[in-house]
Design a protein around this motif. Structure first.
Motif, PDB file in Angstrom:
ATOM      1  N   ASN A  52      -0.309  37.208 -64.561  1.00  0.00           N
ATOM      2  CA  ASN A  52       0.849  37.016 -65.437  1.00  0.00           C
ATOM      3  C   ASN A  52       1.781  38.208 -65.310  1.00  0.00           C
ATOM      4  OD1 ASN A  52       2.500  36.277 -67.924  1.00  0.00           O
ATOM      5  ND2 ASN A  52       0.896  34.724 -67.954  1.00  0.00           N
ATOM      6  N   LEU A  53       3.036  37.990 -65.715  1.00  0.00           N
ATOM      7  CA  LEU A  53       4.001  39.086 -65.739  1.00  0.00           C
ATOM      8  C   LEU A  53       3.950  39.839 -67.062  1.00  0.00           C
ATOM      9  CD1 LEU A  53       7.133  37.391 -64.098  1.00  0.00           C
ATOM     10  CD2 LEU A  53       5.277  38.663 -63.006  1.00  0.00           C
ATOM     11  N   MET A  54       3.249  39.253 -68.038  1.00  0.00           N
ATOM     12  CA  MET A  54       3.142  39.877 -69.356  1.00  0.00           C
ATOM     13  C   MET A  54       1.689  39.885 -69.803  1.00  0.00           C
ATOM     14  SD  MET A  54       6.499  38.341 -71.320  1.00  0.00           S
ATOM     15  CE  MET A  54       6.322  36.658 -70.745  1.00  0.00           C
ATOM     16  N   VAL A  55       1.399  40.667 -70.811  1.00  0.00           N
ATOM     17  CA  VAL A  55       0.065  40.680 -71.399  1.00  0.00           C
ATOM     18  C   VAL A  55      -0.135  39.388 -72.178  1.00  0.00           C
ATOM     19  CG1 VAL A  55      -1.462  41.813 -73.044  1.00  0.00           C
ATOM     20  CG2 VAL A  55      -0.021  43.177 -71.527  1.00  0.00           C
ATOM     21  N   GLY A  56      -1.222  38.683 -71.901  1.00  0.00           N
ATOM     22  CA  GLY A  56      -1.491  37.419 -72.557  1.00  0.00           C
ATOM     23  C   GLY A  56      -2.654  37.504 -73.520  1.00  0.00           C
ATOM     24  N   VAL A  57      -3.073  36.341 -74.004  1.00  0.00           N
ATOM     25  CA  VAL A  57      -4.156  36.274 -74.982  1.00  0.00           C
ATOM     26  C   VAL A  57      -5.472  36.769 -74.389  1.00  0.00           C
ATOM     27  CG1 VAL A  57      -5.510  34.703 -76.416  1.00  0.00           C
ATOM     28  CG2 VAL A  57      -3.058  34.350 -76.166  1.00  0.00           C
ATOM     29  N   LEU A  58      -5.695  36.497 -73.098  1.00  0.00           N
ATOM     30  CA  LEU A  58      -6.969  36.848 -72.475  1.00  0.00           C
ATOM     31  C   LEU A  58      -7.154  38.364 -72.353  1.00  0.00           C
ATOM     32  CD1 LEU A  58      -9.499  35.591 -71.194  1.00  0.00           C
ATOM     33  CD2 LEU A  58      -8.323  35.680 -68.982  1.00  0.00           C
ATOM     34  N   ASP A  59      -6.073  39.106 -72.210  1.00  0.00           N
ATOM     35  CA  ASP A  59      -6.172  40.553 -71.982  1.00  0.00           C
ATOM     36  C   ASP A  59      -6.866  41.292 -73.123  1.00  0.00           C
ATOM     37  OD1 ASP A  59      -4.551  41.224 -69.360  1.00  0.00           O
ATOM     38  OD2 ASP A  59      -3.392  39.723 -70.437  1.00  0.00           O
ATOM     39  N   PRO A  60      -6.426  41.142 -74.371  1.00  0.00           N
ATOM     40  CA  PRO A  60      -7.128  41.843 -75.453  1.00  0.00           C
ATOM     41  C   PRO A  60      -8.551  41.324 -75.666  1.00  0.00           C
ATOM     42  CG  PRO A  60      -5.443  40.372 -76.335  1.00  0.00           C
ATOM     43  CD  PRO A  60      -5.222  40.445 -74.858  1.00  0.00           C
ATOM     44  N   MET A  61      -8.764  40.050 -75.357  1.00  0.00           N
ATOM     45  CA  MET A  61     -10.094  39.473 -75.524  1.00  0.00           C
ATOM     46  C   MET A  61     -11.101  40.139 -74.584  1.00  0.00           C
ATOM     47  SD  MET A  61     -11.138  35.452 -75.180  1.00  0.00           S
ATOM     48  CE  MET A  61      -9.700  35.005 -76.155  1.00  0.00           C
ATOM     49  N   LEU A  62     -10.728  40.211 -73.289  1.00  0.00           N
ATOM     50  CA  LEU A  62     -11.617  40.832 -72.313  1.00  0.00           C
ATOM     51  C   LEU A  62     -11.703  42.337 -72.513  1.00  0.00           C
ATOM     52  CD1 LEU A  62     -10.730  38.888 -69.023  1.00  0.00           C
ATOM     53  CD2 LEU A  62     -12.536  38.418 -70.682  1.00  0.00           C
ATOM     54  N   GLN A  63     -10.582  42.945 -72.891  1.00  0.00           N
ATOM     55  CA  GLN A  63     -10.574  44.400 -73.109  1.00  0.00           C
ATOM     56  C   GLN A  63     -11.554  44.792 -74.205  1.00  0.00           C
ATOM     57  OE1 GLN A  63      -9.078  45.813 -76.092  1.00  0.00           O
ATOM     58  NE2 GLN A  63      -9.414  47.959 -75.531  1.00  0.00           N
ATOM     59  N   GLY A  64     -11.617  44.001 -75.269  1.00  0.00           N
ATOM     60  CA  GLY A  64     -12.533  44.308 -76.353  1.00  0.00           C
ATOM     61  C   GLY A  64     -13.989  44.247 -75.911  1.00  0.00           C
ATOM     62  N   ILE A  65     -14.302  43.265 -75.072  1.00  0.00           N
ATOM     63  CA  ILE A  65     -15.668  43.140 -74.567  1.00  0.00           C
ATOM     64  C   ILE A  65     -15.991  44.300 -73.630  1.00  0.00           C
ATOM     65  CG2 ILE A  65     -17.231  41.675 -73.217  1.00  0.00           C
ATOM     66  CD1 ILE A  65     -15.494  39.278 -74.146  1.00  0.00           C
ATOM     67  N   SER A  66     -15.039  44.641 -72.746  1.00  0.00           N
ATOM     68  CA  SER A  66     -15.240  45.756 -71.818  1.00  0.00           C
ATOM     69  C   SER A  66     -15.407  47.068 -72.569  1.00  0.00           C
ATOM     70  CB  SER A  66     -14.047  45.862 -70.853  1.00  0.00           C
ATOM     71  OG  SER A  66     -13.904  44.685 -70.089  1.00  0.00           O
ATOM     72  N   GLN A  67     -14.665  47.209 -73.663  1.00  0.00           N
ATOM     73  CA  GLN A  67     -14.740  48.440 -74.454  1.00  0.00           C
ATOM     74  C   GLN A  67     -16.144  48.653 -75.011  1.00  0.00           C
ATOM     75  OE1 GLN A  67     -11.980  50.916 -75.413  1.00  0.00           O
ATOM     76  NE2 GLN A  67     -14.044  51.737 -75.347  1.00  0.00           N
ATOM     77  N   GLU A  68     -16.710  47.587 -75.568  1.00  0.00           N
ATOM     78  CA  GLU A  68     -18.054  47.695 -76.133  1.00  0.00           C
ATOM     79  C   GLU A  68     -19.077  48.039 -75.051  1.00  0.00           C
ATOM     80  OE1 GLU A  68     -18.982  47.582 -79.351  1.00  0.00           O
ATOM     81  OE2 GLU A  68     -16.831  47.580 -79.746  1.00  0.00           O
ATOM     82  N   ALA A  69     -18.895  47.465 -73.870  1.00  0.00           N
ATOM     83  CA  ALA A  69     -19.813  47.738 -72.762  1.00  0.00           C
ATOM     84  C   ALA A  69     -19.665  49.180 -72.272  1.00  0.00           C
ATOM     85  CB  ALA A  69     -19.560  46.763 -71.627  1.00  0.00           C
ATOM     86  N   ALA A  70     -18.429  49.685 -72.247  1.00  0.00           N
ATOM     87  CA  ALA A  70     -18.185  51.060 -71.780  1.00  0.00           C
ATOM     88  C   ALA A  70     -18.807  52.088 -72.718  1.00  0.00           C
ATOM     89  CB  ALA A  70     -16.685  51.309 -71.654  1.00  0.00           C
ATOM     90  N   TYR A  71     -18.902  51.748 -74.005  1.00  0.00           N
ATOM     91  CA  TYR A  71     -19.491  52.666 -74.977  1.00  0.00           C
ATOM     92  C   TYR A  71     -20.946  52.989 -74.652  1.00  0.00           C
ATOM     93  CZ  TYR A  71     -15.566  52.313 -78.257  1.00  0.00           C
ATOM     94  OH  TYR A  71     -14.330  52.392 -78.864  1.00  0.00           O
ATOM     95  N   LEU A  72     -21.610  52.102 -73.912  1.00  0.00           N
ATOM     96  CA  LEU A  72     -23.015  52.350 -73.549  1.00  0.00           C
ATOM     97  C   LEU A  72     -23.162  53.604 -72.701  1.00  0.00           C
ATOM     98  CD1 LEU A  72     -24.152  48.716 -72.670  1.00  0.00           C
ATOM     99  CD2 LEU A  72     -24.890  50.059 -74.635  1.00  0.00           C
ATOM    100  N   VAL A  73     -22.127  53.894 -71.916  1.00  0.00           N
ATOM    101  CA  VAL A  73     -22.153  55.046 -71.017  1.00  0.00           C
ATOM    102  C   VAL A  73     -21.371  56.210 -71.599  1.00  0.00           C
ATOM    103  CG1 VAL A  73     -21.493  55.892 -68.727  1.00  0.00           C
ATOM    104  CG2 VAL A  73     -22.441  53.583 -68.991  1.00  0.00           C
ATOM    105  N   ASP A  74     -20.200  55.919 -72.166  1.00  0.00           N
ATOM    106  CA  ASP A  74     -19.314  56.985 -72.631  1.00  0.00           C
ATOM    107  C   ASP A  74     -18.662  56.553 -73.949  1.00  0.00           C
ATOM    108  OD1 ASP A  74     -17.463  58.949 -73.065  1.00  0.00           O
ATOM    109  OD2 ASP A  74     -16.531  58.825 -71.081  1.00  0.00           O
ATOM    110  N   PRO A  75     -19.143  57.050 -75.088  1.00  0.00           N
ATOM    111  CA  PRO A  75     -18.593  56.661 -76.397  1.00  0.00           C
ATOM    112  C   PRO A  75     -17.133  57.038 -76.579  1.00  0.00           C
ATOM    113  CG  PRO A  75     -20.723  57.735 -76.636  1.00  0.00           C
ATOM    114  CD  PRO A  75     -20.298  57.954 -75.219  1.00  0.00           C
ATOM    115  N   ASN A  76     -16.618  57.910 -75.730  1.00  0.00           N
ATOM    116  CA  ASN A  76     -15.234  58.369 -75.869  1.00  0.00           C
ATOM    117  C   ASN A  76     -14.267  57.639 -74.937  1.00  0.00           C
ATOM    118  OD1 ASN A  76     -15.888  60.427 -77.793  1.00  0.00           O
ATOM    119  ND2 ASN A  76     -16.713  61.652 -76.102  1.00  0.00           N
ATOM    120  N   TYR A  77     -14.801  56.777 -74.075  1.00  0.00           N
ATOM    121  CA  TYR A  77     -13.929  56.108 -73.104  1.00  0.00           C
ATOM    122  C   TYR A  77     -13.146  54.987 -73.800  1.00  0.00           C
ATOM    123  CZ  TYR A  77     -12.272  54.137 -68.719  1.00  0.00           C
ATOM    124  OH  TYR A  77     -11.469  53.702 -67.691  1.00  0.00           O
TER     125      TYR A  77
END
Length: 522
Positions: free
Chosen positions: A188-213
């Motif tokens: 897409n040329l813009m941020v869509g609905v899927l972007d924040p959805m996946l970002q939130g899931i990725s964020q939780e997964a990243a916390y497993l390695v780096d709580p500050n990422y």
């Protein structure tokens, strides 16, 4: 396919696709097929349970990431049989496309029966060069994912109508729109609905390695911006040089309607003017309601597209109104819909045509629910992740394999967010420990996930696309749709992956303040 036979000998690709179509169409009627698949899922779950098929991995359990062992759930038990019996209605009513399709088609149906869509198509043909219509359809399909699933039920049937209005095969228009909407779902040329959805899931997964990422919500933006044009070009080339030539000439007798594009009448011109005023007037009202910082259309954090946004949550109703309000204004002015009785009759007629979809949706929803209940998709994803994680082959080969793995898993699990909920806690930490950013893992996943959306019956909207196709090809089955969409799927998967390889080789940033690498915390 409907239409006359090709005047020349089919190419090797044509023979291959014809074989897929022939084999696929020998399968039972789609309703019967999904019913048999549901029965087969019961048997498979029973066998896998007896064999002790399971997987252990880090998953989200009750909102918390934890090491979890997932075992096959046997449907052929007292508990499983009771679940199937008591959940049948909720499986159906919670089937994602059901409400979306029916509500959207209410508005589209009024627009069609009032004559508004026909008039708009006539006007479109007058002002748009024929050579541009295919890239426009594909591009609009890609852009439609800003509103999540709306493109499936609005743009895809309109794509068929537009191609037919230009004297081109409507199935090619349907395929082009489907390719943009579903195959280009992540671009897409813009941020869509899927972007924040996946970002939130990725964020939780990243916390497993780096709580500050902090995973950037626009961490894939640069790559997906460019991908929009790649998908548009590929979708156009595949439509023009592979799909439409294979379809041949469309047989108008299939519809039993006059396909002649007459000039706009004075009543139609007047109706279009009034419809335009109604459309833009309603658009201004919606935009005006979005402006205040405390607007009820915004999410609790004040954003218009974030989690909990009323604007996004109600987008299907708004789209239906964007069709219905101008249609009523058009019908009143053009004389095609002069009272409320005519409007109500058009609503009823639009629902009459949805009977086949509703019947198919019931059995398809059962099969998808059964598959999810057995946990076999989760087990497949976890075990596959373990195999991939043990490889030590370098950045580019690893990401290519992850794209292919994501594309394969997508054939068995349709929801992008559901799959990422399972895969992210495994792959994001694994890639971070190897020195690769969470956003890169997410990007590779999105390429594979989007590319095979077009050919998997487990994609939640596959059933409605098949119903749309049967309007133009009465004999269309799973084989027809799969054979038509397979060239897009292959082209997207190969070329999108090649683009990723080039991007990685050049070391370009994939999004805003986002690179390819992550330095592990010591």
């Amino acid at each position: 396919m409907s239409g006359s036979k090709l005047p020349h000998k089919p190419s090797l690709m044509g023979k291959f696709l014809n074989t897929i179509e022939a084999v696929g169409n020998k399968l039972p009627h789609p309703i019967a097929l999904f019913a048999w698949l549901s029965v087969l899922m019961v048997v498979i779950s029973m066998v896998c349970s007896w064999l002790g098929v399971s997987a252990t991995g880090t998953l989200v359990v009750s909102g918390v990431l934890a090491e979890t062992t997932v075992e096959t759930v046997n449907l052929f038990t007292a508990e499983g049989l009771a679940w199937m019996l008591t959940s049948a209605v909720t499986n159906f009513t919670s089937y994602a496309p059901l409400g979306t399709v029916l509500v959207a088609m209410l508005g589209v149906g009024v627009a069609e029966h009032s004559g508004l869509i026909s008039a708009v198509l006539k006007r479109t043909v007058q002002i748009t060069p024929k050579s541009l219509i295919c890239p426009v359809v594909v591009f609009l399909g890609v852009m439609s994912n800003i509103t999540s699933d709306a493109g499936y039920v609005v743009l895809i049937p309109l794509g068929a109508m537009v191609f037919r209005a230009y004297g081109r095969h409507p199935m090619a228009g349907l395929a082009a729109a489907f390719a943009g909407v579903s195959g280009g779902f992540s671009a897409n040329l813009m941020v869509g609905v899927l972007d924040p959805m996946l970002q939130g899931i990725s964020q939780e997964a990243a916390y497993l390695v780096d709580p500050n990422y902090q995973v950037n919500i626009m961490g894939n933006y640069y790559f997906l911006f460019v991908s929009t044009f790649l998908i548009t070009i590929l979708g156009t080339l595949v439509t023009d040089y592979i799909v439409e030539p294979r379809l041949g000439k469309f047989d108008q007798a299939v519809l039993g309607e006059d396909d002649t594009l007459r000039s706009l009448t004075d009543a139609e011109r007047s109706g279009l003017k009034v419809a335009g005023i109604a459309f833009w007037g309603f658009a201004l009202v919606v935009v005006g309601l979005c402006i205040p910082a405390n607007s009820f259309l915004r999410a609790s954090d004040g954003s218009l597209t974030g989690s909990g946004s009323v604007l996004i949550g109600g987008i299907i109703v708004l789209i239906a109104l964007f069709f219905m309000i101008p249609a009523i204004a058009y019908g009143k002015k053009a004389g095609t819909m002069t009272n409320t009785v005519a409007v109500c009759n058009s609503l009823c007629k639009s629902m009459e045509s949805m009977g086949p979809f509703v019947a198919l949706a019931f059995v398809a929803s059962q099969f998808i629910a059964y598959f999810n209940y057995t946990k076999l998709g989760t087990i497949l994803a976890i075990n596959g992740a373990h195999v991939l994680g043990e490889l030590n082959i370098g950045l580019i080969p690893l990401m290519v394999l992850f794209v292919l793995f994501s594309a394969f898993i997508n054939l068995f699990m349709g929801s992008a967010s559901a799959k990422w909920n399972i895969m992210a806690p495994v792959f994001v930490p694994m890639f971070m420990m190897l020195g690769y950013s969470p956003e890169l893992a997410q990007l590779a996943y999105r390429i594979g996930d989007s590319s095979t959306n077009l050919i998997t019956p487990l994609m939640s909207h596959f059933a409605i696309i098949l119903i749309f196709a049967q309007k133009y090809d009465k004999k269309a089955g799973l084989g027809t749709l799969t054979a038509t969409m397979l060239p897009y799927s292959i082209a997207f998967l190969v070329c999108w992956t090649v683009m990723m390889i080039i991007w990685l080789a050049l070391g370009l940033p994939i999004g805003v303040d986002t690179g390819l690498f992550y330095t592990p915390v010591v």
